[in-house]
Write an enzyme that holds these catalytic residues in place. Structure first.
Site, PDB file in Angstrom:
ATOM      1  N   TYR A 129       0.849  -1.194   0.000  1.00 43.34           N
ATOM      2  CA  TYR A 129       0.000   0.000   0.000  1.00 43.34           C
ATOM      3  C   TYR A 129       0.885   1.246   0.000  1.00 43.34           C
ATOM      4  CZ  TYR A 129      -4.028   2.945   0.844  1.00 43.34           C
ATOM      5  OH  TYR A 129      -4.990   3.905   0.731  1.00 43.34           O
ATOM      6  N   LYS A 147     -20.155 -19.319 -11.463  1.00 46.11           N
ATOM      7  CA  LYS A 147     -19.436 -19.049 -12.712  1.00 46.11           C
ATOM      8  C   LYS A 147     -18.003 -18.592 -12.416  1.00 46.11           C
ATOM      9  CE  LYS A 147     -19.973 -18.995 -17.205  1.00 46.11           C
ATOM     10  NZ  LYS A 147     -21.023 -18.278 -17.934  1.00 46.11           N
ATOM     11  N   ASP A 161     -27.045 -14.534 -17.802  1.00 43.72           N
ATOM     12  CA  ASP A 161     -28.434 -14.616 -17.335  1.00 43.72           C
ATOM     13  C   ASP A 161     -29.171 -13.280 -17.455  1.00 43.72           C
ATOM     14  OD1 ASP A 161     -27.885 -17.215 -16.832  1.00 43.72           O
ATOM     15  OD2 ASP A 161     -28.082 -17.119 -14.662  1.00 43.72           O
ATOM     16  N   ALA A 171     -29.669 -17.511 -27.128  1.00 43.54           N
ATOM     17  CA  ALA A 171     -28.788 -18.610 -27.513  1.00 43.54           C
ATOM     18  C   ALA A 171     -29.065 -19.077 -28.931  1.00 43.54           C
ATOM     19  CB  ALA A 171     -28.938 -19.770 -26.530  1.00 43.54           C
TER      20      ALA A 171
END
Length: 753
Positions: A44, A99, A142, A203
């Site tokens: 940092y 996912k 989705d 699709a």
């Protein structure tokens, strides 16, 4: 509400999986040391100033100094979650986390899920576009049509990183790969085939567009929606459907299928009738991809057309169209060349690479996962998702296509090296374990769970049955086990086999069997009867010995040593074998096998050589070429000591046997594992860091295994018991349900034991 089983598990088990250990499926792990104040200062302030200035001067430096070049966002608004519909952004989070996990598991791509609470395409587009500095790529997921088309196109226009809506293009790429191979097997050219597409959602439109880009002629493709074929004279078409309108006399799906070569279904269950399949051309190609129930079941299609090639979206039938074959590796290749987009050339390259991979010889681990030796043919036109070659084949094809099409900002100079680097990103153990689980499903076994009154054991036993690995035999007091099953919301507890020594019809035969074994070892018949009635490990072991069960899992309520003693009263080692234990430590891209961690306190030279040979065999079965190191505090005699002769003699025994694997010793752990230190000993016979570590004695082995389990980030499987006449595994007392299940499956599949 009944807890119905779907896809081999129940709703209860799915919820338990997502809840246990820690809620959800992802966590953030630092990739740099964070132990000292200096580490934190570098991480940092003030250390970050240097990379900040470097990136401000040249934005390309972000790929050198940050995680951006390996970071993908999985983004959804939850308007089309799987087959569940519009359930909202928050409800989509488990899917998006999943996912993200798949990106990491299959391609070592770091991924963060983001759920946006808006159904306004403009708001969604603005939110995602503003995040371009954060991510190397965007995976949209989705999102319902037609908004998904609008969102993807707008983001591709605005952003200079790869964007892909996987529901569209992932499905299209895998479908195209399967079609290429189906056409190859049936002697067709994609330029000449007549295709009927049923469905006009995201699709379906993506599949249609891609096969046209690969050569299918526009007028040879009829797309159907709920109103029938999409023709140029219809006035109810949006711009995406109208792009695929044709002139045809067909007014229904049935009429369109007359003489068709290919049916692509992305619609609804039962949409394709068997009598319509009869009207298709010779050797019809049927992709029925509605989930969870396809447009036609494969057996129905085969019944009317035995010459058909059939694919679905389901894993329980051949030729699964599974997006995981594509998206991880497409993004992997795109990220590695810092592509500014995922274009048609990259999609086509991915489809062709997947198709060509299916035509190659099937690896042993993939063949075993199917339960038989599959090869390219009508039931194997698409590779298995856990084929370990996918990452190198598909990712390199995509990266090359990005370079050739001009969207790559970085170049790969040596593709052979790149493919090797890709392969090394993944641990082959994970692929092999997938095959092991499938092997167990293909050959279910009766597994005795000796401590079924323990919740951890009972959960593992429930999963063992629900996942299809075989029949669990629960040992315990009948009422106590039934009560536990009720507490765990099992809807049919009476369907489980419960063995209770208090009322088991097997007890007389058990007493007779065990008394014959122990009568010359100081035990009376009364002693034996007491053991059978009161000791669950003895009772459970006798179930296996007398053939009432195929294997045994125990260990949760007693130490390993005590459990082993009780099992050994009943079951013998394999002839000529020395029982011992292995801990398997699984890292991100490596696996290390430690032995003997459980049984032999001071192994002889012969025992050490035997343990090394058997552990090397387990390593091979788990997908690794063994490199065996006999560990010691001394490296090749320095410093000298009094406990080295057994190790040296074990190495000499292997010298005489020529066992067919690399081995070396005696050597300290850093010499065995650290390539820099290894270079100080150029005469060493190990070609790389050891992955099989043979310990000189039980004390060092057990301590090392437990320290690594508690302190390291590696996943641990074990101890795995090797060398018994029957499949027996003794779990550690600290095990959780997944650990117990894994050991039970390994025993059932015969990988260890």
């Amino acid at each position: 509400m009944a807890d119905k089983k779907q896809a081999g598990f129940t709703k209860r088990e799915a919820l338990f999986y997502h809840e246990t250990i820690r809620p959800g499926k992802v966590e953030i792990v630092a990739s740099k040391p964070m132990a000292t104040q200096r580490d934190l200062s570098l991480a940092y302030s003030p250390g970050v100033a240097a990379p900040v200035e470097a990136i401000a001067e040249n934005p390309a430096n972000a790929a050198r100094y940050t995680a951006r070049s390996n970071l993908v966002a999985v983004i959804s608004n939850g308007t089309a979650i799987l087959g569940l519909g519009n359930l909202g952004a928050l409800a989509s989070k488990p899917v998006m986390e999943g996912k993200a996990v798949l990106f990491k598991r299959f391609a070592d791509v770091d991924s963060i899920d983001i759920e946006l609470a808006t159904e306004d395409p403009d708001a969604f587009i603005e939110a995602v576009a503003l995040m371009e500095p954060t991510f190397g790529g965007i995976n949209l997921e989705d999102i319902k049509a037609p908004e998904c088309f609008i969102i993807e196109q707008a983001l591709r226009d605005r952003m200079n990183i790869p964007i892909m809506h996987d529901d569209q293009h992932g499905t299209a790429i895998i479908t195209a790969a399967g079609l290429l191979n189906a056409c190859h097997l049936t002697g067709r050219d994609i330029k000449d085939v007549k295709v009927v597409v049923n469905g006009a959602g995201a699709a379906a439109i993506a599949c249609t567009a891609l096969i046209k880009a690969m050569g299918a002629r526009h007028d040879n493709v009829i797309m159907c929606d709920r109103s029938g074929p999409i023709t140029r004279d219809r006035d109810n078409l949006d711009q995406w459907k109208s792009a695929h309108a044709v002139d045809t006399k067909a007014t229904t799906l049935e009429e369109a299928l007359d003489g068709a070569d290919i049916f692509l279904g992305l619609s609804a269950a039962g949409a394709l009738k068997p009598e319509w399949v009869k009207k298709m051309a010779d050797k019809p190609i049927i992709f029925a991809m509605a989930n969870p129930v396809p447009e036609i079941m494969p057996d129905e299609a085969k019944e009317v057309r035995p010459d058909a090639i059939v694919a679905t979206g389901r894993s329980d039938f051949p030729n699964q169209v599974n997006n995981v074959l594509g998206f991880p590796f497409i993004f992997r290749g795109a990220l590695d060349v810092q592509a500014t987009a995922i274009n048609e050339e990259m999609k086509i390259a991915a489809a062709q690479a997947i198709a060509e991979l299916a035509r190659e010889r099937v690896p042993e681990e993939v063949a075993s996962a199917y339960g038989k030796n599959h090869k390219f043919g009508t039931d194997y036109i698409i590779p298995a998702p856990f084929d370990p070659r996918l990452i190198e084949v598909v990712s390199s094809a995509v990266a090359k296509a990005a370079m050739d099409s001009g969207v790559a900002q970085a170049k790969i100079r040596d593709f052979d090296k790149y493919r090797h680097d890709l392969k090394s990103r993944l641990n082959p153990t994970t692929s092999v374990l997938t095959g092991v689980y499938n092997e167990a499903k293909a050959n279910p076994k009766r597994m005795v769970f000796a401590e079924a009154e323990e919740e951890v054991v009972l959960r593992a036993a429930i999963q063992y049955r629900d996942f299809g690995y075989g029949q669990p035999i629960l040992v315990g007091r009948t009422k106590a086990v039934l009560d536990k099953l009720h507490q765990l919301s099992v809807s049919d507890p009476q369907s489980f086999e419960i063995q209770n020594s208090a009322d088991s019809p097997h007890v007389p035969a058990m007493v007779e069997f065990l008394y014959k074994r122990l009568q010359r070892k100081g035990y009376t018949e009364r002693d034996v009867r007491r053991m059978v009635n009161n000791d669950r490990n003895t009772f459970a072991s006798l179930l296996v010995a007398l053939g009432h069960g195929d294997g045994l899992i125990t260990g949760l309520t007693r130490t390993f040593a005590q459990s082993a003693r009780e099992v050994n009263r009943v079951l013998d080692p394999k002839p000529g074998a020395v029982p011992f234990g292995i801990h398997m430590m699984i890292g991100k891209n490596h696996t290390t096998f430690l032995a003997d961690t459980t049984i032999n306190e001071r192994p002889t030279a012969e025992e050490l050589a035997h343990i090394a040979t058997e552990t090397a065999a387990v390593a091979r079965r788990m997908g690794h070429e063994p490199r065996v190191a006999f560990l010691s505090y001394s490296t090749f005699g320095n410093p000298p000591g009094r406990w080295l002769e057994n190790i040296r003699a074990a190495v000499a025994i292997l010298d005489e046997q020529d066992p067919g694997f690399e081995y070396e010793g005696e050597m300290a752990p850093d010499v065995a594992l650290n390539p820099t230190v290894m270079k100080q000993y150029p005469f060493s016979r190990l070609s790389g860091p050891a992955n099989v570590l043979i310990m000189p004695g039980l004390q060092s082995a057990n301590l090392s295994a437990k320290l690594l389990r508690e302190l390291a980030d590696n996943a641990t499987i074990g101890p795995m018991l090797i060398g018994m006449e029957k499949p027996v595994q003794i779990a550690p007392m600290t095990a959780i349900a997944p650990d117990v299940l894994t050991l039970a499956v390994l025993a059932a599949a015969g990988v260890v034991g």
